[in-house]
Design a protein around this motif. Structure first.
Motif, PDB file in Angstrom:
ATOM      1  N   PRO A 110       0.828  -1.205   0.000  1.00  0.00           N
ATOM      2  CA  PRO A 110       0.000   0.000   0.000  1.00  0.00           C
ATOM      3  C   PRO A 110       0.863   1.256   0.000  1.00  0.00           C
ATOM      4  O   PRO A 110       1.841   1.353   0.740  1.00  0.00           O
ATOM      5  CB  PRO A 110      -0.809  -0.117   1.292  1.00  0.00           C
ATOM      6  N   ALA A 111       0.495   2.201  -0.843  1.00  0.00           N
ATOM      7  CA  ALA A 111       1.296   3.414  -0.990  1.00  0.00           C
ATOM      8  C   ALA A 111       0.395   4.628  -1.145  1.00  0.00           C
ATOM      9  O   ALA A 111      -0.826   4.511  -1.296  1.00  0.00           O
ATOM     10  CB  ALA A 111       2.220   3.281  -2.202  1.00  0.00           C
ATOM     11  N   LEU A 112       1.020   5.791  -1.085  1.00  0.00           N
ATOM     12  CA  LEU A 112       0.378   7.066  -1.387  1.00  0.00           C
ATOM     13  C   LEU A 112       1.114   7.674  -2.573  1.00  0.00           C
ATOM     14  O   LEU A 112       2.341   7.615  -2.636  1.00  0.00           O
ATOM     15  CB  LEU A 112       0.439   8.011  -0.188  1.00  0.00           C
ATOM     16  N   LYS A 113       0.369   8.250  -3.494  1.00  0.00           N
ATOM     17  CA  LYS A 113       0.981   8.840  -4.682  1.00  0.00           C
ATOM     18  C   LYS A 113       0.755  10.335  -4.705  1.00  0.00           C
ATOM     19  O   LYS A 113      -0.362  10.815  -4.503  1.00  0.00           O
ATOM     20  CB  LYS A 113       0.410   8.202  -5.953  1.00  0.00           C
ATOM     21  N   ILE A 114       1.841  11.082  -4.929  1.00  0.00           N
ATOM     22  CA  ILE A 114       1.746  12.532  -5.075  1.00  0.00           C
ATOM     23  C   ILE A 114       2.474  12.947  -6.340  1.00  0.00           C
ATOM     24  O   ILE A 114       3.323  12.219  -6.856  1.00  0.00           O
ATOM     25  CB  ILE A 114       2.325  13.290  -3.858  1.00  0.00           C
ATOM     26  N   ALA A 115       2.122  14.130  -6.838  1.00  0.00           N
ATOM     27  CA  ALA A 115       2.816  14.662  -8.006  1.00  0.00           C
ATOM     28  C   ALA A 115       4.198  15.162  -7.615  1.00  0.00           C
ATOM     29  O   ALA A 115       4.421  15.606  -6.472  1.00  0.00           O
ATOM     30  CB  ALA A 115       1.995  15.794  -8.622  1.00  0.00           C
ATOM     31  N   LEU A 116       5.128  15.072  -8.539  1.00  0.00           N
ATOM     32  CA  LEU A 116       6.451  15.643  -8.311  1.00  0.00           C
ATOM     33  C   LEU A 116       6.291  17.127  -7.995  1.00  0.00           C
ATOM     34  O   LEU A 116       5.657  17.858  -8.756  1.00  0.00           O
ATOM     35  CB  LEU A 116       7.319  15.466  -9.562  1.00  0.00           C
ATOM     36  N   PRO A 117       6.821  17.605  -6.866  1.00  0.00           N
ATOM     37  CA  PRO A 117       6.631  19.020  -6.534  1.00  0.00           C
ATOM     38  C   PRO A 117       7.325  19.923  -7.555  1.00  0.00           C
ATOM     39  O   PRO A 117       8.435  19.618  -8.006  1.00  0.00           O
ATOM     40  CB  PRO A 117       7.280  19.145  -5.146  1.00  0.00           C
ATOM     41  N   PRO A 118       6.678  21.024  -7.933  1.00  0.00           N
ATOM     42  CA  PRO A 118       7.303  21.953  -8.881  1.00  0.00           C
ATOM     43  C   PRO A 118       8.501  22.674  -8.284  1.00  0.00           C
ATOM     44  O   PRO A 118       9.350  23.201  -9.014  1.00  0.00           O
ATOM     45  CB  PRO A 118       6.174  22.928  -9.217  1.00  0.00           C
ATOM     46  N   SER A 119       8.567  22.699  -6.956  1.00  0.00           N
ATOM     47  CA  SER A 119       9.712  23.315  -6.272  1.00  0.00           C
ATOM     48  C   SER A 119       9.801  22.709  -4.880  1.00  0.00           C
ATOM     49  O   SER A 119       8.858  22.099  -4.381  1.00  0.00           O
ATOM     50  CB  SER A 119       9.552  24.834  -6.190  1.00  0.00           C
ATOM     51  N   LEU A 120      10.955  22.875  -4.276  1.00  0.00           N
ATOM     52  CA  LEU A 120      11.130  22.499  -2.877  1.00  0.00           C
ATOM     53  C   LEU A 120      12.116  23.458  -2.246  1.00  0.00           C
ATOM     54  O   LEU A 120      12.770  24.249  -2.936  1.00  0.00           O
ATOM     55  CB  LEU A 120      11.577  21.041  -2.733  1.00  0.00           C
TER      56      LEU A 120
END
Length: 253
Positions: A110-120
Protein backbone atom coordinates in the motif's frame (compact mmCIF):
# COMPACT_ATOMS: atom_id res chain seq x y z
CA UNK A 1 2.52 25.13 1.95
CA UNK A 2 5.53 25.21 4.28
CA UNK A 3 4.20 25.18 7.88
CA UNK A 4 7.47 23.66 9.15
CA UNK A 5 9.19 27.00 8.57
CA UNK A 6 9.05 29.52 11.39
CA UNK A 7 8.74 33.27 10.83
CA UNK A 8 12.49 33.79 10.68
CA UNK A 9 12.85 31.06 8.06
CA UNK A 10 9.99 32.43 5.99
CA UNK A 11 11.78 35.75 5.57
CA UNK A 12 14.44 33.99 3.51
CA UNK A 13 12.73 30.86 2.16
CA UNK A 14 12.81 32.07 -1.44
CA UNK A 15 16.61 32.20 -1.34
CA UNK A 16 16.63 28.42 -0.91
CA UNK A 17 13.89 27.38 -3.32
CA UNK A 18 14.89 24.79 -5.91
CA UNK A 19 12.91 24.88 -9.16
CA UNK A 20 15.04 22.71 -11.44
CA UNK A 21 13.26 19.42 -12.23
CA UNK A 22 16.55 17.58 -12.54
CA UNK A 23 17.77 18.85 -9.18
CA UNK A 24 14.44 18.06 -7.49
CA UNK A 25 14.58 14.51 -8.86
CA UNK A 26 18.17 14.07 -7.66
CA UNK A 27 17.28 15.23 -4.15
CA UNK A 28 14.19 13.03 -3.91
CA UNK A 29 16.10 9.99 -5.22
CA UNK A 30 18.79 10.62 -2.63
CA UNK A 31 16.15 10.72 0.11
CA UNK A 32 14.66 7.46 -1.21
CA UNK A 33 18.02 5.68 -1.49
CA UNK A 34 18.98 6.56 2.07
CA UNK A 35 15.50 5.65 3.34
CA UNK A 36 15.26 8.96 5.16
CA UNK A 37 12.25 9.38 7.43
CA UNK A 38 9.90 12.10 6.20
CA UNK A 39 7.47 13.94 8.45
CA UNK A 40 4.02 14.57 6.91
CA UNK A 41 1.66 17.26 8.16
CA UNK A 42 -1.75 18.12 6.65
CA UNK A 43 -2.48 21.85 6.59
CA UNK A 44 -4.20 22.98 9.80
CA UNK A 45 -3.35 19.75 11.61
CA UNK A 46 -1.06 19.25 14.60
CA UNK A 47 -0.78 15.47 14.40
CA UNK A 48 2.18 14.49 12.27
CA UNK A 49 2.99 11.05 10.86
CA UNK A 50 6.10 9.56 9.33
CA UNK A 51 6.74 8.03 5.91
CA UNK A 52 9.51 7.15 3.46
CA UNK A 53 9.81 7.44 -0.32
CA UNK A 54 9.23 4.08 -2.01
CA UNK A 55 9.75 5.13 -5.62
CA UNK A 56 10.33 8.22 -7.78
CA UNK A 57 8.71 7.73 -11.20
CA UNK A 58 10.27 9.99 -13.82
CA UNK A 59 7.91 8.79 -16.56
CA UNK A 60 4.81 10.08 -14.78
CA UNK A 61 6.49 12.68 -12.53
CA UNK A 62 5.01 11.10 -9.43
CA UNK A 63 6.31 9.95 -6.06
CA UNK A 64 5.13 6.87 -4.19
CA UNK A 65 5.25 7.07 -0.40
CA UNK A 66 4.81 4.43 2.28
CA UNK A 67 1.18 4.45 3.43
CA UNK A 68 0.45 4.64 7.20
CA UNK A 69 -0.87 1.40 8.66
CA UNK A 70 -3.47 3.33 10.66
CA UNK A 71 -6.61 3.92 8.49
CA UNK A 72 -7.42 7.11 10.44
CA UNK A 73 -4.06 8.62 9.54
CA UNK A 74 -4.58 7.71 5.90
CA UNK A 75 -8.02 9.31 6.01
CA UNK A 76 -6.53 12.56 7.36
CA UNK A 77 -3.97 12.62 4.58
CA UNK A 78 -6.67 11.95 1.98
CA UNK A 79 -8.96 14.71 3.25
CA UNK A 80 -8.10 17.01 0.35
CA UNK A 81 -5.97 19.41 2.37
CA UNK A 82 -2.45 20.37 1.26
CA UNK A 83 0.23 18.31 2.98
CA UNK A 84 3.75 19.44 3.83
CA UNK A 85 6.78 17.17 4.08
CA UNK A 86 10.06 17.72 5.92
CA UNK A 87 13.19 15.60 5.98
CA UNK A 88 16.98 15.93 5.84
CA UNK A 89 19.56 14.79 3.32
CA UNK A 90 23.27 15.02 4.16
CA UNK A 91 22.46 17.42 7.01
CA UNK A 92 20.46 19.71 4.73
CA UNK A 93 16.83 20.41 5.55
CA UNK A 94 14.43 19.56 2.69
CA UNK A 95 10.83 20.81 2.67
CA UNK A 96 8.19 20.33 -0.01
CA UNK A 97 4.42 20.02 -0.30
CA UNK A 98 1.53 18.67 -2.30
CA UNK A 99 -2.01 19.86 -2.92
CA UNK A 100 -3.44 16.33 -2.94
CA UNK A 101 -2.53 12.67 -2.87
CA UNK A 102 -4.00 9.41 -4.10
CA UNK A 103 -4.07 5.83 -2.87
CA UNK A 104 -1.77 3.53 -4.83
CA UNK A 105 0.03 0.20 -4.73
CA UNK A 106 3.64 -0.73 -5.44
CA UNK A 107 4.38 -4.43 -5.79
CA UNK A 108 1.40 -5.25 -3.53
CA UNK A 109 2.58 -2.69 -0.94
CA UNK A 110 0.00 0.00 0.00
CA UNK A 111 1.30 3.41 -0.99
CA UNK A 112 0.38 7.07 -1.39
CA UNK A 113 0.98 8.84 -4.68
CA UNK A 114 1.75 12.53 -5.08
CA UNK A 115 2.82 14.66 -8.01
CA UNK A 116 6.45 15.64 -8.31
CA UNK A 117 6.63 19.02 -6.53
CA UNK A 118 7.30 21.95 -8.88
CA UNK A 119 9.71 23.31 -6.27
CA UNK A 120 11.13 22.50 -2.88
CA UNK A 121 13.10 24.27 -0.20
CA UNK A 122 16.68 23.25 0.52
CA UNK A 123 18.00 25.01 3.60
CA UNK A 124 21.74 24.67 3.61
CA UNK A 125 22.97 27.57 5.70
CA UNK A 126 25.18 26.40 8.53
CA UNK A 127 22.66 27.38 11.23
CA UNK A 128 20.10 25.02 9.70
CA UNK A 129 22.40 22.00 9.68
CA UNK A 130 21.06 19.31 11.95
CA UNK A 131 22.92 16.15 12.80
CA UNK A 132 20.83 13.16 13.79
CA UNK A 133 22.06 11.76 17.07
CA UNK A 134 22.70 8.01 17.57
CA UNK A 135 19.59 5.88 17.97
CA UNK A 136 21.13 2.82 19.61
CA UNK A 137 22.89 4.82 22.33
CA UNK A 138 20.92 8.08 22.38
CA UNK A 139 22.27 11.38 23.62
CA UNK A 140 20.26 12.50 26.65
CA UNK A 141 19.22 15.88 27.97
CA UNK A 142 18.47 16.14 31.69
CA UNK A 143 15.79 18.68 32.55
CA UNK A 144 14.77 19.92 35.99
CA UNK A 145 11.02 19.53 36.12
CA UNK A 146 8.88 22.25 37.72
CA UNK A 147 7.20 21.53 41.05
CA UNK A 148 3.75 21.37 39.46
CA UNK A 149 5.05 18.47 37.36
CA UNK A 150 6.45 16.60 40.33
CA UNK A 151 9.88 18.24 40.51
CA UNK A 152 13.11 16.31 40.30
CA UNK A 153 15.06 15.60 37.14
CA UNK A 154 14.00 13.71 34.03
CA UNK A 155 16.08 12.68 31.03
CA UNK A 156 14.96 12.59 27.41
CA UNK A 157 16.65 11.32 24.24
CA UNK A 158 17.59 13.72 21.46
CA UNK A 159 16.51 13.27 17.86
CA UNK A 160 19.04 15.73 16.46
CA UNK A 161 21.31 18.62 17.36
CA UNK A 162 22.42 21.81 15.65
CA UNK A 163 24.28 24.95 16.61
CA UNK A 164 20.95 26.57 17.37
CA UNK A 165 19.27 23.92 19.49
CA UNK A 166 18.07 20.36 19.83
CA UNK A 167 15.04 18.22 19.06
CA UNK A 168 13.78 16.22 22.05
CA UNK A 169 11.70 13.06 21.87
CA UNK A 170 9.15 13.11 24.68
CA UNK A 171 7.32 9.79 24.41
CA UNK A 172 5.95 10.21 27.94
CA UNK A 173 4.31 13.55 27.02
CA UNK A 174 5.45 15.20 30.26
CA UNK A 175 7.20 18.34 28.99
CA UNK A 176 4.15 20.04 27.55
CA UNK A 177 3.99 21.67 24.15
CA UNK A 178 3.57 25.37 24.95
CA UNK A 179 5.55 27.35 22.40
CA UNK A 180 7.90 29.75 24.18
CA UNK A 181 8.03 27.76 27.43
CA UNK A 182 11.53 27.76 28.89
CA UNK A 183 13.48 25.24 30.94
CA UNK A 184 16.58 26.54 32.65
CA UNK A 185 19.76 24.75 33.67
CA UNK A 186 19.39 21.79 31.32
CA UNK A 187 22.33 19.38 31.02
CA UNK A 188 23.22 17.66 27.76
CA UNK A 189 25.78 14.87 28.04
CA UNK A 190 27.75 14.93 24.79
CA UNK A 191 29.63 11.63 24.29
CA UNK A 192 33.43 12.04 24.29
CA UNK A 193 32.97 15.80 24.70
CA UNK A 194 31.41 16.14 28.12
CA UNK A 195 28.33 17.72 29.70
CA UNK A 196 27.13 21.21 28.86
CA UNK A 197 24.57 23.42 30.57
CA UNK A 198 22.07 25.53 28.68
CA UNK A 199 18.57 26.89 28.86
CA UNK A 200 16.01 25.59 26.38
CA UNK A 201 12.98 27.28 24.86
CA UNK A 202 10.31 25.26 23.05
CA UNK A 203 10.01 26.61 19.51
CA UNK A 204 7.81 23.97 17.89
CA UNK A 205 5.99 20.80 18.82
CA UNK A 206 4.83 17.96 16.63
CA UNK A 207 2.87 14.84 17.50
CA UNK A 208 4.40 11.88 15.72
CA UNK A 209 3.12 8.42 14.97
CA UNK A 210 6.12 6.19 14.33
CA UNK A 211 6.07 3.36 11.85
CA UNK A 212 5.42 0.92 14.72
CA UNK A 213 2.24 2.94 15.49
CA UNK A 214 3.67 4.25 18.79
CA UNK A 215 2.94 7.87 19.61
CA UNK A 216 5.73 10.32 20.32
CA UNK A 217 6.19 14.06 20.62
CA UNK A 218 9.06 15.89 18.99
CA UNK A 219 9.95 19.21 20.62
CA UNK A 220 12.19 21.58 18.71
CA UNK A 221 14.07 23.61 21.33
CA UNK A 222 16.32 26.64 20.95
CA UNK A 223 19.39 27.17 23.13
CA UNK A 224 19.07 30.17 25.45
CA UNK A 225 21.69 31.61 27.80
CA UNK A 226 24.28 29.20 26.46
CA UNK A 227 27.91 30.07 27.17
CA UNK A 228 30.58 30.38 24.50
CA UNK A 229 32.34 27.33 25.94
CA UNK A 230 29.17 25.23 25.76
CA UNK A 231 28.55 26.37 22.17
CA UNK A 232 32.09 25.37 21.24
CA UNK A 233 31.40 21.94 22.76
CA UNK A 234 28.24 21.61 20.65
CA UNK A 235 30.20 22.52 17.52
CA UNK A 236 32.89 19.96 18.36
CA UNK A 237 30.26 17.28 18.87
CA UNK A 238 28.57 18.08 15.54
CA UNK A 239 31.96 17.86 13.82
CA UNK A 240 32.52 14.50 15.53
CA UNK A 241 29.17 13.20 14.22
CA UNK A 242 30.02 14.47 10.74
CA UNK A 243 33.38 12.68 10.77
CA UNK A 244 31.72 9.44 11.87
CA UNK A 245 29.04 9.77 9.18
CA UNK A 246 31.66 10.46 6.49
CA UNK A 247 33.69 7.45 7.65
CA UNK A 248 30.62 5.21 7.40
CA UNK A 249 29.83 6.51 3.92
CA UNK A 250 33.44 5.96 2.80
CA UNK A 251 33.30 2.42 4.14
CA UNK A 252 30.16 1.71 2.10
CA UNK A 253 31.52 3.15 -1.14
Amino acid sequence: MYPYLNDADMDNWHDFEVGSRREILALLRGIAEKKQMIRMLPLGDNDMCVTTILHVDTDTDTILLDRPSDPEETARLMSGRPVSFETTLDNIRIIFGTESMQLAMLDAVPALKIALPPSLIRLQRREFYRMQTPVGNPVKVVITMPEEQGGGEASFPLADISCGGIAILDNRFVLGDSIGHEYGGCRIDLPEIGPILTGLQIRNSQEMTLMNNKANRRLGCQFIDISAGAMNAVQRYIMKLERERNARMAGLS
